[in-house]
Scaffold this active site. Structure first.
Site, PDB file in Angstrom:
ATOM      1  N   PHE A 129       0.830  -1.200   0.000  1.00 53.95           N
ATOM      2  CA  PHE A 129       0.000   0.000   0.000  1.00 53.95           C
ATOM      3  C   PHE A 129       0.861   1.246   0.000  1.00 53.95           C
ATOM      4  O   PHE A 129       1.897   1.284   0.663  1.00 53.95           O
ATOM      5  CB  PHE A 129      -0.890   0.035   1.255  1.00 53.95           C
ATOM      6  N   ASP A 130       0.400   2.263  -0.711  1.00 56.35           N
ATOM      7  CA  ASP A 130       1.050   3.562  -0.569  1.00 56.35           C
ATOM      8  C   ASP A 130       0.371   4.291   0.585  1.00 56.35           C
ATOM      9  O   ASP A 130      -0.614   3.819   1.138  1.00 56.35           O
ATOM     10  CB  ASP A 130       0.985   4.363  -1.873  1.00 56.35           C
ATOM     11  N   LYS A 131       0.880   5.438   0.962  1.00 56.93           N
ATOM     12  CA  LYS A 131       0.336   6.137   2.137  1.00 56.93           C
ATOM     13  C   LYS A 131      -0.566   7.289   1.687  1.00 56.93           C
ATOM     14  O   LYS A 131      -0.238   8.451   1.881  1.00 56.93           O
ATOM     15  CB  LYS A 131       1.464   6.634   3.022  1.00 56.93           C
ATOM     16  N   THR A 132      -1.686   6.979   1.114  1.00 59.57           N
ATOM     17  CA  THR A 132      -2.642   8.021   0.740  1.00 59.57           C
ATOM     18  C   THR A 132      -3.585   8.281   1.897  1.00 59.57           C
ATOM     19  O   THR A 132      -3.667   7.503   2.837  1.00 59.57           O
ATOM     20  CB  THR A 132      -3.465   7.603  -0.489  1.00 59.57           C
ATOM     21  N   LEU A 140      -6.078   5.427   2.956  1.00 58.61           N
ATOM     22  CA  LEU A 140      -5.610   4.366   3.846  1.00 58.61           C
ATOM     23  C   LEU A 140      -5.239   4.889   5.224  1.00 58.61           C
ATOM     24  O   LEU A 140      -5.621   4.321   6.239  1.00 58.61           O
ATOM     25  CB  LEU A 140      -4.401   3.653   3.240  1.00 58.61           C
TER      26      LEU A 140
END
Length: 181
Positions: free
Chosen positions: A36-39, A42
């Site tokens: 997962f990226d840190k958007t 999320l």
């Protein structure tokens, strides 16, 4: 099957998981690792509006506002329409406004496409608003998007954004003939 995809995306939406079509579901069964990226979606656990682009020339007249107030009036109208929706993206659209210049008088949730609503403005005028997908805009009789606008929307989508389209001014709500709202 199309039914399984529809059920899967519907169950996901109820649980706060947005799935963009059937292809991600088909590919997911072979996934062995997820990164997962840190958007904000999320890390904060909820989507947020990151950009608004107004492309209509006649929005001020439709919404009964001054030309320099159109962007705020559109956000207010969208929030009034989406306030009745259970969709996770609806909350992000509602949370971005404080004003209450529109009241929702009739509402239809159109699974997989968005919402259609009849709003009453403070000055008494009725505004029919559609908020959702390109397909919903087509169904409600909206003009085709200008090629430059369509290109920007596709670019944002390719980057992972969910683009929500808004159309005001249709003569009737989509789904109203079936009694959905």
């Amino acid at each position: 099957t199309p039914t399984a995809v529809m059920v899967g995306t519907g169950v996901g939406a109820r649980l706060g998981v947005l799935i963009k079509g059937g292809r991600p579901l088909e590919v997911a069964r072979g996934v062995t690792c997820v990164v997962f990226d840190k958007t904000g979606t999320l890390t904060r656990g909820r989507p947020q509006v990151v950009r608004t682009e107004l492309v209509a020339e006649d929005a001020a007249a439709l919404l009964g506002c001054a030309a320099d107030d159109v962007a705020d009036a559109v956000r207010d109208a969208v929030a009034a329409a989406e306030a009745n929706s259970a969709h996770p993206l609806a909350r992000a659209l509602v949370d971005q406004v404080d004003a209450k210049r529109f009241a929702c008088e009739a509402f239809a949730s159109l699974d997989g496409r968005g919402v259609s609503a009849s709003l009453r403005a403070a000055d008494g005028r009725e505004v029919v608003l559609h908020v959702g997908t390109r397909e919903l805009l087509r169904d409600c009789g909206a003009r085709a998007l200008a090629p430059a606008v369509e290109e920007r929307a596709r670019k944002w989508e390719a980057g992972g954004a969910t683009v929500v389209f808004v159309h005001a001014g249709a003569s009737r709500r989509v789904g109203a003939e079936a009694g959905n709202g």
